[in-house]
Write a protein that holds these residues in place. Structure first.
Motif, PDB file in Angstrom:
ATOM      1  N   LEU A 183       0.858  -1.233  -0.052  1.00 45.19           N
ATOM      2  CA  LEU A 183       0.034   0.040   0.082  1.00 45.19           C
ATOM      3  C   LEU A 183       0.849   1.396  -0.054  1.00 45.19           C
ATOM      4  O   LEU A 183       0.635   2.188  -0.695  1.00 45.19           O
ATOM      5  N   ASP A 184       1.821   1.116   0.905  1.00 43.03           N
ATOM      6  CA  ASP A 184       2.876   2.445   0.855  1.00 43.03           C
ATOM      7  C   ASP A 184       3.388   2.592  -0.478  1.00 43.03           C
ATOM      8  O   ASP A 184       3.615   3.937  -0.978  1.00 43.03           O
ATOM      9  N   LEU A 185       3.923   1.584  -0.967  1.00 42.67           N
ATOM     10  CA  LEU A 185       4.594   1.548  -2.449  1.00 42.67           C
ATOM     11  C   LEU A 185       3.855   2.402  -3.410  1.00 42.67           C
ATOM     12  O   LEU A 185       4.228   3.039  -4.023  1.00 42.67           O
ATOM     13  N   ILE A 186       2.523   1.893  -3.424  1.00 41.90           N
ATOM     14  CA  ILE A 186       1.620   2.288  -4.578  1.00 41.90           C
ATOM     15  C   ILE A 186       1.087   3.869  -4.304  1.00 41.90           C
ATOM     16  O   ILE A 186       1.289   4.781  -5.182  1.00 41.90           O
ATOM     17  N   LEU A 187       1.134   4.377  -3.009  1.00 41.85           N
ATOM     18  CA  LEU A 187       0.877   5.633  -2.680  1.00 41.85           C
ATOM     19  C   LEU A 187       2.151   6.668  -2.905  1.00 41.85           C
ATOM     20  O   LEU A 187       2.130   7.723  -3.444  1.00 41.85           O
ATOM     21  N   TYR A 188       3.301   6.207  -2.612  1.00 50.89           N
ATOM     22  CA  TYR A 188       4.607   6.696  -2.793  1.00 50.89           C
ATOM     23  C   TYR A 188       4.692   7.132  -4.433  1.00 50.89           C
ATOM     24  O   TYR A 188       4.897   8.188  -4.904  1.00 50.89           O
ATOM     25  N   PHE A 189       4.480   6.042  -5.328  1.00 49.46           N
ATOM     26  CA  PHE A 189       4.647   6.530  -6.894  1.00 49.46           C
ATOM     27  C   PHE A 189       3.396   7.211  -7.316  1.00 49.46           C
ATOM     28  O   PHE A 189       3.620   8.093  -8.099  1.00 49.46           O
ATOM     29  N   LEU A 190       2.416   7.001  -6.763  1.00 48.88           N
ATOM     30  CA  LEU A 190       1.130   7.672  -7.360  1.00 48.88           C
ATOM     31  C   LEU A 190       0.940   9.244  -6.702  1.00 48.88           C
ATOM     32  O   LEU A 190       0.504  10.135  -7.555  1.00 48.88           O
ATOM     33  N   PHE A 191       1.301   9.435  -5.615  1.00 47.49           N
ATOM     34  CA  PHE A 191       1.179  10.959  -4.864  1.00 47.49           C
ATOM     35  C   PHE A 191       2.386  11.441  -4.424  1.00 47.49           C
ATOM     36  O   PHE A 191       2.819  12.658  -4.786  1.00 47.49           O
ATOM     37  N   TYR A 192       3.222  10.416  -3.619  1.00 52.05           N
ATOM     38  CA  TYR A 192       4.225  11.352  -3.007  1.00 52.05           C
ATOM     39  C   TYR A 192       5.293  11.946  -3.938  1.00 52.05           C
ATOM     40  O   TYR A 192       5.675  12.994  -3.938  1.00 52.05           O
ATOM     41  N   MET A 193       5.935  10.728  -4.677  1.00 55.87           N
ATOM     42  CA  MET A 193       6.908  11.264  -5.527  1.00 55.87           C
ATOM     43  C   MET A 193       6.476  12.142  -6.465  1.00 55.87           C
ATOM     44  O   MET A 193       7.376  13.266  -6.835  1.00 55.87           O
ATOM     45  N   PRO A 194       5.597  12.255  -7.341  1.00 59.25           N
ATOM     46  CA  PRO A 194       5.221  13.433  -8.218  1.00 59.25           C
ATOM     47  C   PRO A 194       4.850  14.500  -7.677  1.00 59.25           C
ATOM     48  O   PRO A 194       5.406  15.814  -8.129  1.00 59.25           O
ATOM     49  N   GLY A 195       4.499  14.469  -6.308  1.00 58.65           N
ATOM     50  CA  GLY A 195       4.163  16.007  -5.768  1.00 58.65           C
ATOM     51  C   GLY A 195       5.424  16.553  -5.002  1.00 58.65           C
ATOM     52  O   GLY A 195       5.645  17.723  -5.438  1.00 58.65           O
ATOM     53  N   VAL A 196       6.454  15.698  -4.652  1.00 56.36           N
ATOM     54  CA  VAL A 196       7.776  16.290  -4.170  1.00 56.36           C
ATOM     55  C   VAL A 196       8.752  16.671  -5.535  1.00 56.36           C
ATOM     56  O   VAL A 196       9.412  17.521  -5.327  1.00 56.36           O
ATOM     57  N   VAL A 197       8.596  15.833  -6.529  1.00 57.68           N
ATOM     58  CA  VAL A 197       9.549  16.298  -7.575  1.00 57.68           C
ATOM     59  C   VAL A 197       8.911  17.600  -7.986  1.00 57.68           C
ATOM     60  O   VAL A 197       9.604  18.670  -8.222  1.00 57.68           O
ATOM     61  N   ALA A 198       7.736  17.933  -8.036  1.00 61.41           N
ATOM     62  CA  ALA A 198       7.017  18.893  -8.598  1.00 61.41           C
ATOM     63  C   ALA A 198       7.509  20.229  -7.600  1.00 61.41           C
ATOM     64  O   ALA A 198       7.778  21.271  -8.017  1.00 61.41           O
ATOM     65  N   MET A 199       7.375  19.879  -6.457  1.00 56.57           N
ATOM     66  CA  MET A 199       7.651  21.007  -5.408  1.00 56.57           C
ATOM     67  C   MET A 199       9.018  21.495  -5.448  1.00 56.57           C
ATOM     68  O   MET A 199       9.374  22.552  -5.469  1.00 56.57           O
TER      69      MET A 199
END
Length: 206
Positions: free
Chosen positions: A90-106
């Motif tokens: 579950l964490d892995l899916i959420l990291y790729f779907l939300f966390y990483m795109p958001g942090v890269v954009a920020m």
């Protein structure tokens, strides 16, 4: 690999502990400003600007530290009942779907934002203008640390899926474990019970 993951944890922890001192600076500054405003009747127009910049710096730089300590808010009511492999998936899916795109954009947008601010030597709009642009570089720096720590957490998720258990992480502050404390000071339950007669009310026995 594990030593590299723990190294990133230590860097995030070190930065978090350093910037935690901003709380002390904020407390002292607010205390002085309240005293100056209401006792000396001499408020400072720049005080609020400094407080906002310091708080923003603290907020941004605490992100990677909190992630390294697994301290961000999650729905533990359900999450805690899952097996480690399910949690990691579950964490892995959420990291790729939300966390990483958001942090890269920020991080990317923050770098552009900070450079534009530096190019015009941006300052506050108070009567005593203060430079803002140095603090805006905190955004890409914090983003880079979140990105690095996020990669570490993704690796941990993959390891957990493979092994069925979460790998160890750098520890900093944790709740007191009474059993560990007893073992550390070589105290047994019998020793504690033997002391009860010295603290129990004298009239309690028959």
């Amino acid at each position: 690999m594990q030593s590299l993951l723990l190294l990133v944890d230590r860097v995030s922890t070190w930065l978090g502990q350093i910037f935690a001192w901003v709380i002390v600076a904020l407390t002292l500054m607010i205390t002085w400003e309240v005293f100056s405003r209401y006792v000396l009747n001499a408020p400072h127009d720049w005080a609020l600007d400094v407080q906002i910049m310091l708080y923003g710096t603290l907020f941004m730089m605490a992100g990677a530290y909190t992630l390294a300590k697994n301290g961000h808010v999650r729905g533990d009511v359900l999450y805690g009942f899952f097996r480690p492999r399910t949690q990691a998936t579950l964490d892995l899916i959420l990291y790729f779907l939300f966390y990483m795109p958001g942090v890269v954009a920020m991080t990317y947008a923050g770098w552009i934002f900070a450079n534009e601010s530096a190019a015009i030597r941006e300052s506050t709009f108070s009567a005593t203008p203060l430079p803002v642009y140095p603090f805006k570089f905190v955004i890409p720096i914090a983003g880079a640390m979140l990105l690095l720590q996020g990669i570490v957490e993704i690796v941990r998720c993959i390891q957990c899926i493979q092994r069925g258990a979460w790998p160890s992480r750098e520890q900093d502050v944790e709740e007191v474990d009474v059993d560990k404390l007893k073992a550390m000071v070589h105290v047994k339950d019998e020793d504690i019970q033997a002391l009860d007669k010295f603290v129990a009310p004298h009239g309690g026995s028959k």
